[in-house]
Scaffold this motif. Structure first.
Motif, PDB file in Angstrom:
ATOM      1  N   THR A 191      58.487 -17.902 -35.818  1.00 29.74           N
ATOM      2  CA  THR A 191      57.293 -17.234 -35.169  1.00 29.74           C
ATOM      3  C   THR A 191      56.763 -16.127 -36.440  1.00 29.74           C
ATOM      4  O   THR A 191      55.656 -15.358 -36.024  1.00 29.74           O
ATOM      5  CB  THR A 191      57.483 -16.613 -33.930  1.00 29.74           C
ATOM      6  N   ARG A 231      56.483 -25.809 -26.502  1.00 24.72           N
ATOM      7  CA  ARG A 231      57.897 -24.775 -26.784  1.00 24.72           C
ATOM      8  C   ARG A 231      56.888 -23.343 -26.640  1.00 24.72           C
ATOM      9  O   ARG A 231      57.493 -22.390 -26.143  1.00 24.72           O
ATOM     10  CB  ARG A 231      58.397 -25.167 -27.921  1.00 24.72           C
ATOM     11  N   ALA A 232      55.890 -23.104 -27.543  1.00 19.13           N
ATOM     12  CA  ALA A 232      55.148 -21.806 -27.827  1.00 19.13           C
ATOM     13  C   ALA A 232      54.878 -21.377 -26.215  1.00 19.13           C
ATOM     14  O   ALA A 232      54.807 -20.219 -25.871  1.00 19.13           O
ATOM     15  CB  ALA A 232      54.251 -21.662 -28.770  1.00 19.13           C
ATOM     16  N   THR A 287      56.729 -19.285 -23.373  1.00 15.85           N
ATOM     17  CA  THR A 287      57.234 -17.638 -23.357  1.00 15.85           C
ATOM     18  C   THR A 287      56.559 -16.973 -21.974  1.00 15.85           C
ATOM     19  O   THR A 287      55.597 -17.134 -21.533  1.00 15.85           O
ATOM     20  CB  THR A 287      56.471 -16.861 -24.574  1.00 15.85           C
ATOM     21  N   ARG A 288      57.529 -16.385 -21.501  1.00 10.79           N
ATOM     22  CA  ARG A 288      57.422 -16.007 -20.008  1.00 10.79           C
ATOM     23  C   ARG A 288      56.688 -16.786 -19.028  1.00 10.79           C
ATOM     24  O   ARG A 288      56.066 -16.227 -18.149  1.00 10.79           O
ATOM     25  CB  ARG A 288      56.664 -14.535 -20.389  1.00 10.79           C
ATOM     26  N   ASN A 306      58.391 -20.345 -18.262  1.00  8.76           N
ATOM     27  CA  ASN A 306      59.141 -21.179 -18.227  1.00  8.76           C
ATOM     28  C   ASN A 306      59.958 -21.543 -17.058  1.00  8.76           C
ATOM     29  O   ASN A 306      60.971 -22.190 -16.861  1.00  8.76           O
ATOM     30  CB  ASN A 306      60.226 -20.872 -19.253  1.00  8.76           C
ATOM     31  N   TRP A 352      65.630 -26.793 -25.498  1.00  4.50           N
ATOM     32  CA  TRP A 352      65.035 -26.450 -26.902  1.00  4.50           C
ATOM     33  C   TRP A 352      65.445 -27.501 -28.109  1.00  4.50           C
ATOM     34  O   TRP A 352      64.652 -27.721 -28.979  1.00  4.50           O
ATOM     35  CB  TRP A 352      65.158 -25.191 -27.288  1.00  4.50           C
ATOM     36  N   TRP A 361      62.514 -15.742 -17.448  1.00  6.27           N
ATOM     37  CA  TRP A 361      62.482 -15.238 -18.920  1.00  6.27           C
ATOM     38  C   TRP A 361      63.068 -13.617 -19.021  1.00  6.27           C
ATOM     39  O   TRP A 361      63.593 -13.267 -19.853  1.00  6.27           O
ATOM     40  CB  TRP A 361      60.902 -15.259 -19.217  1.00  6.27           C
TER      41      TRP A 361
END
Length: 382
Positions: free
Chosen positions: A79, A115-116, A119-120, A122, A129, A291
């Motif tokens: 990232t 996948r991106a 974030t928070r 999931n 992954w 997360w």
């Protein structure tokens, strides 16, 4: 003229780099004859190169140089802005992952975008992954690669008495404290087993405290071994008891039997052991897999006790006789699960005893839904 290389950018921690190794295997199958180039942190790749699939590794400062040539394909798993800028400058017919474009940052590839978005967000993700890294490159199917190459070989040569205890993790909430580890180590000694305390320089003080409390100074190897030496020790373990951390992924990649103590804000279906036949112990709570914990006290971590984990270790060493089939009966407040592969070759995490779980059903539902979104040809196989 030699074939254009395939480039992978993975500048994160050791565990993230090891979870990239299955992608390297997949790229080797899709692009035979094309060299694999990997930009990664030299603190990790220098020690891991002998254990990794065949590839050429570059440190992050080489990104400007790597951006000035063409590739058969390029995948950015990082990232950082410099990685996105490198992706924008290089030439390749296929580019996946974050890329710095004129109108802002864009993420290319269905599964890299998925996948991106985790974030928070999931809560019910069912994709590991290591699988997400390669789904844009290699769609799933019955032939999809599963276990890591060294698994059967390492299990065949594992010792029968030494138990590795990996003490550290990236955050304190994701690992037991010194008193917990000391009580567990003492429990294993009473059972006739030999615990070994494993960790890097960051765990030097923790290892010394655990060894002092357990009165096992000879068991403490924290900060005394190189990563390559840790790998050599791991190959002789009967079991590696570990939180979700880089050395756990190393043991898993080597094929060492693993018991993952999945505590704190971690999701075992995302970042737990990926090889089939490994073990995961986590709290029997509906909020596991978050997360970040929003409670004043991390209840899922409090569910773990040295006595409960000790019973699980002894049961796994005595398998299949030692493992009850009724879920969390033997370990109140905890649930034992085992990793596997489904009909499409994707990572699975199945409770021992097939304990019904609404959360798991939702995860499986959303996994099937996103597979259908990604490609209608998968629908008949689900």
């Amino acid at each position: 003229m030699s074939a254009d290389p395939v480039l992978i950018l993975q500048l994160r921690r050791m565990g993230d780099l090891i979870l990239t190794f299955p992608l390297l295997l997949a790229l080797g199958r899709r692009y035979p004859g094309h060299p694999l180039w990997v930009a990664a942190d030299p603190r990790f790749f220098r020690e891991l190169m002998p254990l990794a699939p065949e590839a050429v590794f570059f440190p992050p400062e080489h990104l400007p140089m790597l951006a000035r040539r063409g590739y058969a394909a390029a995948i950015n798993l990082d990232t950082r802005p410099e990685a996105a800028a490198c992706m924008a400058a290089l030439e390749a017919p296929l580019k996946f992952g974050p890329m710095a474009e004129e109108d802002g940052l864009r993420i290319h590839g269905f599964w890299q975008l998925y996948r991106a978005a985790l974030t928070r967000n999931n809560r019910h993700n069912a994709f590991h992954w290591a699988d997400l890294h390669r789904l844009d490159v290699l769609p799933p199917g019955p032939w999809w690669p599963g276990a890591t190459p060294g698994a059967s070989r390492a299990r065949a040569t594992a010792g029968g008495e030494r138990i590795g205890l990996v003490l550290g993790a990236s955050e304190a909430v994701k690992r037991p404290d010194a008193r917990f580890w000391a009580r567990l180590a003492a429990r294993l000694v009473r059972a006739g087993l030999v615990p070994l305390l494993l960790g890097g320089a960051a765990e030097r003080e923790l290892g010394a405290e655990v060894a002092r409390l357990a009165r096992l100074p000879q068991a403490n190897l924290c900060g005394r071994l190189s990563l390559r030496e840790v790998a050599a020790v791991m190959r002789g373990l009967a079991l590696c008891v570990t939180p979700d951390t880089g050395p756990m992924h190393l043991a898993d990649w080597l094929g060492v039997p693993v018991l993952d103590l999945s505590m704190g804000p971690v999701h075992a279906r995302e970042t737990g052991p990926v090889s089939p036949g490994q073990w995961v112990l986590r709290a029997a709570m509906s909020c596991v897999g978050c997360w970040s914990c929003r409670q004043a006290r991390c209840s899922c971590k409090a569910a773990f006790t040295p006595e409960g984990v000790g019973r699980a270790v002894l049961a796994l060493l005595d398998q299949p006789r030692g493992i009850p089939g009724g879920g969390d009966v033997a370990w109140p407040g905890l649930r034992l699960l085992r990793t596997g592969r489904d009909a499409l070759g994707l990572h699975t995490l199945v409770p021992v005893g097939n304990v019904p779980s609404v959360g798991r059903s939702l995860e499986d539902f959303w996994q099937a839904a996103f597979l259908c979104f990604a490609g209608e040809d998968l629908a008949p196989q689900l």
